[in-house]
Scaffold this motif. Sequence first.
Motif, short mmCIF file in Angstrom:
data_model
loop_
_atom_site.label_atom_id
_atom_site.label_comp_id
_atom_site.label_asym_id
_atom_site.label_seq_id
_atom_site.Cartn_x
_atom_site.Cartn_y
_atom_site.Cartn_z
N TYR A 105 3.37 -12.56 47.72
CA TYR A 105 3.65 -11.48 46.69
C TYR A 105 5.04 -11.24 46.73
O TYR A 105 5.58 -10.75 45.70
CB TYR A 105 2.93 -9.94 47.27
N GLU A 106 5.84 -11.50 47.87
CA GLU A 106 7.21 -11.31 47.90
C GLU A 106 8.01 -12.04 47.02
O GLU A 106 8.68 -11.72 46.20
CB GLU A 106 7.68 -11.63 49.41
N LEU A 130 -1.98 -2.12 45.11
CA LEU A 130 -1.17 -3.39 45.56
C LEU A 130 0.17 -2.88 46.04
O LEU A 130 0.60 -3.57 47.35
CB LEU A 130 -1.20 -4.50 44.60
N PHE A 131 0.82 -2.21 45.47
CA PHE A 131 2.05 -1.66 45.77
C PHE A 131 2.00 -0.97 47.09
O PHE A 131 2.83 -0.99 48.11
CB PHE A 131 2.77 -1.02 44.74
N GLY A 132 0.93 -0.01 47.17
CA GLY A 132 0.88 0.57 48.69
C GLY A 132 0.33 -0.09 49.61
O GLY A 132 0.84 0.16 50.70
N SER A 133 -0.12 -1.36 49.39
CA SER A 133 -0.27 -2.17 50.55
C SER A 133 0.90 -2.84 50.93
O SER A 133 1.17 -3.09 52.07
CB SER A 133 -1.53 -3.25 49.85
N VAL A 134 1.51 -3.45 49.88
CA VAL A 134 2.74 -4.05 50.48
C VAL A 134 3.88 -3.08 50.90
O VAL A 134 4.39 -3.42 51.81
CB VAL A 134 3.85 -4.47 49.12
N THR A 135 3.79 -1.70 50.63
CA THR A 135 4.59 -0.75 51.38
C THR A 135 4.18 -0.51 52.65
O THR A 135 4.87 -0.43 53.70
CB THR A 135 4.65 0.71 50.45
N GLU A 136 2.84 -0.84 52.80
CA GLU A 136 2.34 -0.49 54.32
C GLU A 136 2.70 -1.58 55.02
O GLU A 136 3.44 -1.53 56.31
CB GLU A 136 0.72 -0.37 54.35
N ASN A 291 -0.46 5.75 50.39
CA ASN A 291 0.85 5.59 50.20
C ASN A 291 1.11 5.60 48.56
O ASN A 291 2.38 5.42 48.17
CB ASN A 291 0.93 4.13 50.36
N VAL A 292 0.11 6.01 47.73
CA VAL A 292 0.38 6.02 46.30
C VAL A 292 1.50 6.85 45.94
O VAL A 292 2.35 6.52 44.95
CB VAL A 292 -1.09 6.15 45.42
N THR A 293 1.42 8.23 46.32
CA THR A 293 2.44 9.02 45.82
C THR A 293 3.60 8.58 45.92
O THR A 293 4.69 8.66 45.35
CB THR A 293 2.39 10.33 46.71
N LYS A 294 4.16 7.79 47.26
CA LYS A 294 5.35 7.31 47.67
C LYS A 294 5.78 6.21 46.64
O LYS A 294 6.67 6.06 46.03
CB LYS A 294 5.54 6.72 48.85
N VAL A 295 4.67 5.32 46.21
CA VAL A 295 4.90 4.11 45.27
C VAL A 295 5.17 4.92 43.99
O VAL A 295 6.07 4.06 43.40
CB VAL A 295 3.40 3.39 45.12
N GLN A 296 4.43 5.71 43.44
CA GLN A 296 4.90 6.16 42.05
C GLN A 296 6.38 6.71 41.99
O GLN A 296 7.14 6.72 41.05
CB GLN A 296 4.07 7.64 41.67
N GLN A 297 6.68 7.34 43.07
CA GLN A 297 8.35 7.95 43.07
C GLN A 297 9.50 6.67 43.15
O GLN A 297 10.17 6.63 42.22
CB GLN A 297 8.36 8.71 44.33
N MET A 298 8.74 5.46 43.84
CA MET A 298 9.65 4.22 43.92
C MET A 298 9.60 3.73 42.48
O MET A 298 10.57 3.19 42.00
CB MET A 298 9.07 3.39 44.73
N LEU A 299 8.45 3.75 41.81
CA LEU A 299 8.20 3.20 40.61
C LEU A 299 9.59 3.88 39.56
O LEU A 299 9.98 3.11 38.59
CB LEU A 299 6.91 3.36 39.87
#
Length: 305
Positions: A105-106, A130-136, A291-299
């Motif tokens: 994925y990287e 997927l992005f929540g997984s990568v963040t973890e 992790n989804v809320t964090k991911v949305q902020q990152m997006l």
Amino acid sequence: FTKATGIKINRVDADDAGILARLKAEGTASPADVILLVDAARLYRGETDGLFQPIRSKVLEDAIPANLRGQPAADGGISWFGLSTRARLIVFNKAKVQKSDVDTYEELADPKNKGKLCIRSGSHPYNLSLFGSVTEHMGEQKAEAWLKGMVANLARAPKGGDTDQIKAVAAGECDIAVTNSYYLARMMRSSKPEDVAVVNKVGVVFPNQQSWGTHMNIAGGAVARHAKNQANAVKFLEYLASPEAQNYFANGNNEWPAVKGLNVDNPALKAMAQDQPFKSETIPISAVGANVTKVQQMLDRVGFP
């Protein structure tokens, strides 16, 4: 299930967002007993919004691995269980890309793949998971840099669903794309000449086999918080974890069973993995949803469409 138990099923079909909204609106008046949803983030949302009730079931706890279920409640009950799994894969144009350049994925964010990536909207639940997984796995700082690199590598603005991404790779619009496994499996099982032509042009990767393993999302089930038929609802979920029902998932929607140690005879899934067991990530799927809320902020910060 009805033949085996005599219990009648009344089924209402809707998209996941609609189901969750209806449960909230109906409250104690809801007629729902069992809730079936198709994404870790949505199951996590239903759990945190208090829409499910924790249940105790030795059958489900014995059958479903701990990482594919909700977090235990104070009384030890579990609020939802995964029932089938799907991999988030990378597909690539075999004539233009080396598999070794897209086997993690990287590498989707690596400058060597600039201008090559097709992907559906970053805010779609399959990508959020997927992005929540990568963040973890990576931590927030590295995950945000990764998302920024993916934006830089886009061949075009995100549009369409996963099947559209696969077709875009075959058509030369982009060289690499991200898809759920069952979309590719459907095309592999199709006899339509146009689908056969697409499948012949693309290669497939189960990413991160040398590190944390391929991201797996789930379809799962829960008992509604205000279920009027709680005991029968649990029986139905237990049935969905039986070998018979797990094979329905596998062959009806081209997914892998959630039940431990159960093999299914699906030719597309076997061919996709080249008849070899592949390494799946083992982080709790509930952590991915969290992790989804964090991911949305990152997006938002990186401008991911």
